[in-house]
Write a protein that holds these residues in place. Structure first.
Motif, short mmCIF file in Angstrom:
data_model
loop_
_atom_site.label_atom_id
_atom_site.label_comp_id
_atom_site.label_asym_id
_atom_site.label_seq_id
_atom_site.Cartn_x
_atom_site.Cartn_y
_atom_site.Cartn_z
N TYR A 356 57.65 66.53 52.84
CA TYR A 356 58.90 66.15 52.16
C TYR A 356 59.08 66.94 50.87
O TYR A 356 60.16 67.48 50.60
CB TYR A 356 58.89 64.65 51.89
CG TYR A 356 60.06 64.14 51.07
CD1 TYR A 356 61.37 64.41 51.44
CD2 TYR A 356 59.82 63.38 49.92
CE1 TYR A 356 62.44 63.94 50.69
CE2 TYR A 356 60.88 62.90 49.17
CZ TYR A 356 62.19 63.18 49.54
OH TYR A 356 63.24 62.70 48.79
N PHE A 357 58.03 67.05 50.08
CA PHE A 357 58.11 67.77 48.81
C PHE A 357 58.35 69.27 49.05
O PHE A 357 59.09 69.92 48.30
CB PHE A 357 56.83 67.57 48.00
CG PHE A 357 56.76 66.22 47.30
CD1 PHE A 357 57.80 65.32 47.38
CD2 PHE A 357 55.64 65.87 46.56
CE1 PHE A 357 57.74 64.09 46.74
CE2 PHE A 357 55.57 64.65 45.91
CZ PHE A 357 56.61 63.75 46.00
N LYS A 358 57.74 69.82 50.11
CA LYS A 358 57.95 71.24 50.39
C LYS A 358 59.38 71.50 50.85
O LYS A 358 59.97 72.55 50.54
CB LYS A 358 56.95 71.71 51.44
CG LYS A 358 55.53 71.85 50.89
CD LYS A 358 54.57 72.37 51.95
CE LYS A 358 53.19 72.59 51.34
NZ LYS A 358 52.20 73.09 52.34
N GLU A 359 59.96 70.56 51.56
CA GLU A 359 61.35 70.68 51.96
C GLU A 359 62.27 70.65 50.74
O GLU A 359 63.22 71.43 50.64
CB GLU A 359 61.74 69.55 52.93
CG GLU A 359 61.37 69.80 54.37
CD GLU A 359 62.09 68.84 55.30
OE1 GLU A 359 62.37 67.70 54.89
OE2 GLU A 359 62.39 69.24 56.45
N LEU A 360 61.99 69.72 49.83
CA LEU A 360 62.78 69.65 48.60
C LEU A 360 62.68 70.96 47.82
O LEU A 360 63.67 71.44 47.24
CB LEU A 360 62.28 68.50 47.71
CG LEU A 360 62.60 67.07 48.16
CD1 LEU A 360 61.94 66.08 47.19
CD2 LEU A 360 64.10 66.83 48.18
N GLN A 361 61.51 71.53 47.83
CA GLN A 361 61.26 72.75 47.05
C GLN A 361 62.13 73.92 47.54
O GLN A 361 62.54 74.76 46.74
CB GLN A 361 59.78 73.12 47.16
CG GLN A 361 59.33 74.17 46.15
CD GLN A 361 57.84 74.45 46.28
OE1 GLN A 361 57.28 74.41 47.37
NE2 GLN A 361 57.19 74.73 45.16
N THR A 362 62.42 73.97 48.81
CA THR A 362 63.18 75.10 49.35
C THR A 362 64.65 75.08 48.92
O THR A 362 65.30 76.13 48.89
CB THR A 362 63.12 75.10 50.88
OG1 THR A 362 63.69 73.88 51.39
CG2 THR A 362 61.70 75.25 51.37
N ASN A 363 65.17 73.91 48.58
CA ASN A 363 66.59 73.79 48.26
C ASN A 363 66.87 73.46 46.79
O ASN A 363 68.03 73.52 46.36
CB ASN A 363 67.24 72.71 49.13
CG ASN A 363 67.14 73.03 50.61
OD1 ASN A 363 67.42 74.15 51.00
ND2 ASN A 363 66.72 72.06 51.42
N GLU A 364 65.85 73.11 46.05
CA GLU A 364 66.05 72.64 44.68
C GLU A 364 66.28 73.79 43.71
O GLU A 364 65.54 74.77 43.71
CB GLU A 364 64.84 71.80 44.24
CG GLU A 364 65.00 71.15 42.89
CD GLU A 364 66.21 70.24 42.82
OE1 GLU A 364 67.05 70.46 41.92
OE2 GLU A 364 66.32 69.32 43.66
N LYS A 365 67.30 73.64 42.85
CA LYS A 365 67.60 74.67 41.86
C LYS A 365 67.20 74.27 40.44
O LYS A 365 67.05 75.12 39.57
CB LYS A 365 69.10 75.00 41.89
CG LYS A 365 69.55 75.68 43.18
CD LYS A 365 71.02 76.02 43.11
CE LYS A 365 71.46 76.85 44.31
NZ LYS A 365 71.28 76.19 45.59
N ASP A 366 67.05 72.97 40.19
CA ASP A 366 66.71 72.53 38.84
C ASP A 366 65.28 72.95 38.46
O ASP A 366 64.34 72.77 39.26
CB ASP A 366 66.83 71.00 38.74
CG ASP A 366 66.52 70.48 37.35
OD1 ASP A 366 67.40 70.55 36.47
OD2 ASP A 366 65.37 70.03 37.14
#
Length: 383
Positions: A356-366
């Motif tokens: 889940y965290f790795k998925e967030l990492q691919t799209n997160e810009k902040d």
């Protein structure tokens, strides 16, 4: 000429709820200038102080022809008379003692206003008498005024320490053009004691009554951005302020005064359950915390601190709620802090959360989110 008036003011102060009162000259606090400039240059100020150093040390820059400063102190309680209900599996946070009860700014303003009204009644024939009341949001340095007025001495922790109440006092002052006879300042009585310095968990105290305010945990709990990693475990489960340098001071041993009803704390407000704070509405926040001085920075810092406190308390039952915050909250600081907390709380490498965290990492810009995701992934993979 004003000696009798001074005595009358002292007597009246006791009837309007003032615990200590003293009188100081309104001469400039010139001896503080170099220290204040050094602190500012070193980056040791919090940014909450009045920004103009000259106005902080020169009463005549903020008041027309000042002659005296009346300093007052009100003692506040240090122990709860009633504890909040213990709920199995749920941890509570806490507010520092100076934020218990109704916001002390309001209490001090009311007392100062009543004192001014008394003086005006006694001097009703003299329309030239003027006043400027202030608390710690004003220009002058409260502890410097109180020390000059003989209320107590300034300890190595930078706080005013009174004989009767220790450092557990709120301070306020009134500048006036009445030339009262000044009281005698009190010199430091700390001696060789360095307990506050030695036990400060962030080494914020510099040893001479000054501090690096940005290293103070009280300051850290009041910031609105990400709390630096080095401070997170040190706040423990305190969500506002810090009492450590007061708690360890020998002059505060056994000090607990319940003199003013409006200062009595509501246990549910000053030791709140942590998990419900994560998703509370603005209305709920205002209802539970709005009267406290610790609410002045708003909801976000306290929610961020509650997340950190849950991790420090090892409340693993909060993980589902923290994951909800990560998924649904729109504020990057809150989401990023929750990511750190989840990574800290899970006992072993959890493939599902890691994915889940790795998925967030691919799209997160902040940036904050990216930093905390990277740290969280490393933390989980190391378990």
């Amino acid at each position: 000429m004003y000696s009798q008036l001074k005595e009358d003011i002292i007597t009246a102060s006791q009837t309007i709820g003032i615990d200590k009162i003293g009188f100081a000259s309104a001469a400039p606090f010139t001896h503080l200038k170099t220290s204040l400039e050094e602190q500012k240059a070193a980056g040791h100020t919090s940014g909450f102080e009045h920004p103009n150093i000259e106005e902080r040390i020169n009463p005549d820059m903020i008041f027309d022809q000042p002659q005296s400063i009346i300093s007052i102190a009100l003692a506040y309680p240090t122990r709860l008379t009633k504890k909040a209900e213990s709920i199995p599996g749920e941890r509570r946070g806490s507010f520092a003692r100076a934020s218990w009860g109704i916001d002390y700014h309001d209490i001090l303003k009311e007392r100062l206003g009543n004192l001014i009204s008394f003086i005006q009644e006694r001097c009703e024939d003299d329309e030239t008498i003027t006043f400027k009341p202030m608390v710690d949001t004003g220009e002058l340095i409260d502890v410097a005024v109180a020390q000059r007025a003989g209320l107590g001495f300034i300890g190595k922790n930078g706080l005013l320490i009174t004989e009767e109440f220790g450092s557990y006092v709120y301070l306020g002052e009134i500048i006036t053009n009445i030339p009262f006879e000044p009281d005698t300042p009190i010199k430091s009585k700390c001696g060789d004691c360095t307990r506050c310095i030695d036990l400060c968990p962030t080494d914020a105290l510099l040893g001479d009554g000054r501090m690096n305010a940005k290293r103070c945990l009280s300051y850290q709990t009041q910031t609105k951005d990400m709390m630096p990693l080095e401070y997170r475990d040190k706040i423990r489960t305190v969500i506002y302020g810090c009492d450590i340098c007061q708690q360890v001071c020998p002059y505060n041993k056994g000090k607990d005064f319940h003199i003013h009803p409006e200062m009595e704390p509501d246990p549910e407000s000053v030791t709140p359950l942590l998990t419900p704070m994560l998703t509370m509405s603005n209305k709920e926040f205002k209802s539970q915390f709005g009267a406290l001085a610790g609410s002045w920075r708003g909801k976000k810092p306290l929610q961020r601190n509650a997340i950190i406190a849950l991790a420090n308390a090892k409340q693993t039952s909060a993980i589902p709620k923290l994951l909800e915050v990560i998924e649904n909250d729109v504020r990057p600081v809150i989401r990023a802090t929750a990511i750190w907390a989840v990574a800290d709380l899970i006992p072993t490498n959890n493939p599902e959360i890691l994915h889940y965290f790795k998925e967030l990492q691919t799209n997160e810009k902040d940036t904050d989110m990216q930093n905390e995701l990277q740290h969280a992934i490393q933390t989980i993979e190391a378990k």
